[in-house]
Scaffold this motif. Sequence first.
Motif, PDB file in Angstrom:
ATOM      1  N   ILE A  67       1.032  -1.181  -0.082  1.00  0.00           N
ATOM      2  CA  ILE A  67       0.058  -0.142   0.120  1.00  0.00           C
ATOM      3  C   ILE A  67       1.029   1.168   0.064  1.00  0.00           C
ATOM      4  O   ILE A  67       0.722   2.331  -0.928  1.00  0.00           O
ATOM      5  CB  ILE A  67      -1.298   0.111   1.186  1.00  0.00           C
ATOM      6  N   ALA A  68       1.877   1.362   0.810  1.00  0.00           N
ATOM      7  CA  ALA A  68       2.832   2.614   0.850  1.00  0.00           C
ATOM      8  C   ALA A  68       3.640   2.750  -0.299  1.00  0.00           C
ATOM      9  O   ALA A  68       3.850   3.625  -0.827  1.00  0.00           O
ATOM     10  CB  ALA A  68       3.751   2.100   2.297  1.00  0.00           C
ATOM     11  N   HIS A 109       3.249  -2.645  14.919  1.00  0.00           N
ATOM     12  CA  HIS A 109       3.138  -2.835  16.258  1.00  0.00           C
ATOM     13  C   HIS A 109       1.802  -2.257  16.609  1.00  0.00           C
ATOM     14  O   HIS A 109       1.447  -1.075  16.694  1.00  0.00           O
ATOM     15  CB  HIS A 109       4.491  -2.223  17.024  1.00  0.00           C
ATOM     16  N   HIS A 110       0.780  -3.171  17.003  1.00  0.00           N
ATOM     17  CA  HIS A 110      -0.576  -3.194  17.266  1.00  0.00           C
ATOM     18  C   HIS A 110      -1.029  -2.195  15.959  1.00  0.00           C
ATOM     19  O   HIS A 110      -1.005  -2.753  14.826  1.00  0.00           O
ATOM     20  CB  HIS A 110      -0.731  -2.139  18.364  1.00  0.00           C
ATOM     21  N   ASP A 111      -1.611  -1.175  16.107  1.00  0.00           N
ATOM     22  CA  ASP A 111      -2.455  -0.323  15.028  1.00  0.00           C
ATOM     23  C   ASP A 111      -1.356   0.817  14.476  1.00  0.00           C
ATOM     24  O   ASP A 111      -1.847   1.747  13.911  1.00  0.00           O
ATOM     25  CB  ASP A 111      -3.624   0.070  15.275  1.00  0.00           C
ATOM     26  N   ILE A 112      -0.098   0.698  14.667  1.00  0.00           N
ATOM     27  CA  ILE A 112       1.010   1.800  14.409  1.00  0.00           C
ATOM     28  C   ILE A 112       1.846   1.282  13.203  1.00  0.00           C
ATOM     29  O   ILE A 112       2.608   0.207  13.768  1.00  0.00           O
ATOM     30  CB  ILE A 112       1.728   2.369  15.603  1.00  0.00           C
ATOM     31  N   ALA A 113       1.990   1.769  12.211  1.00  0.00           N
ATOM     32  CA  ALA A 113       2.792   1.367  11.109  1.00  0.00           C
ATOM     33  C   ALA A 113       3.944   2.563  10.837  1.00  0.00           C
ATOM     34  O   ALA A 113       3.484   3.767  10.818  1.00  0.00           O
ATOM     35  CB  ALA A 113       2.012   1.285   9.964  1.00  0.00           C
ATOM     36  N   ARG A 114       5.238   2.146  11.052  1.00  0.00           N
ATOM     37  CA  ARG A 114       6.424   2.851  10.681  1.00  0.00           C
ATOM     38  C   ARG A 114       7.077   2.406   9.390  1.00  0.00           C
ATOM     39  O   ARG A 114       7.167   1.457   9.182  1.00  0.00           O
ATOM     40  CB  ARG A 114       7.351   2.740  11.814  1.00  0.00           C
ATOM     41  N   GLU A 131      -3.485   5.123   6.242  1.00  0.00           N
ATOM     42  CA  GLU A 131      -4.501   5.280   7.425  1.00  0.00           C
ATOM     43  C   GLU A 131      -5.840   4.855   6.750  1.00  0.00           C
ATOM     44  O   GLU A 131      -6.577   4.597   7.401  1.00  0.00           O
ATOM     45  CB  GLU A 131      -4.449   6.597   7.733  1.00  0.00           C
ATOM     46  N   GLY A 132      -5.937   5.294   5.649  1.00  0.00           N
ATOM     47  CA  GLY A 132      -7.335   5.064   4.864  1.00  0.00           C
ATOM     48  C   GLY A 132      -7.717   3.518   4.628  1.00  0.00           C
ATOM     49  O   GLY A 132      -8.862   3.151   4.504  1.00  0.00           O
ATOM     50  N   CYS A 133      -6.606   2.945   4.017  1.00  0.00           N
ATOM     51  CA  CYS A 133      -6.822   1.378   3.584  1.00  0.00           C
ATOM     52  C   CYS A 133      -6.540   0.551   4.819  1.00  0.00           C
ATOM     53  O   CYS A 133      -7.301  -0.422   4.769  1.00  0.00           O
ATOM     54  CB  CYS A 133      -5.849   0.949   2.597  1.00  0.00           C
TER      55      CYS A 133
END
Length: 130
Positions: free
Chosen positions: A30-31, A62-67, A96-98
């Motif tokens: 996606i990124a 990590h959980h709902d956080i993407a780096r 964030e949207g997808c």
Amino acid sequence: MTSPPRTTPPRVPAADRGALRIADRVIAKIAARAAREALGPTRTPAAGAATLPAPHATVTVHHDIARVHVSLHLPYPDDLAARCAAVRRRVVERVEGCASMSVPEVDIDIEHLRPAGAPDAPAGRERRLR
């Protein structure tokens, strides 16, 4: 004889029914796609100019956080800061949207700058060291 009326069980909130896990490689795709969208066409402005390689992304979730880490090849001369800012905005927006994940940081590496009008290397040509 009539049967007793049916009662429906109470609705269970979505968060209590299960979990959703999206693989890191999916977020990376996606990124990378978002970075490609932000950069626009991959051809440099001069006629017959080289095609730039597509952006590549890696992600740590990590959980709902993407780096996110994005590697780019860009034309030169160009406004590199503006291009990178556009990539950051688009990557954050799309992830964030997808995937409904927070993206606190998008690191960008410019791997290569290709001068405008530089032709592609001939196919099959190798540089040999002696």
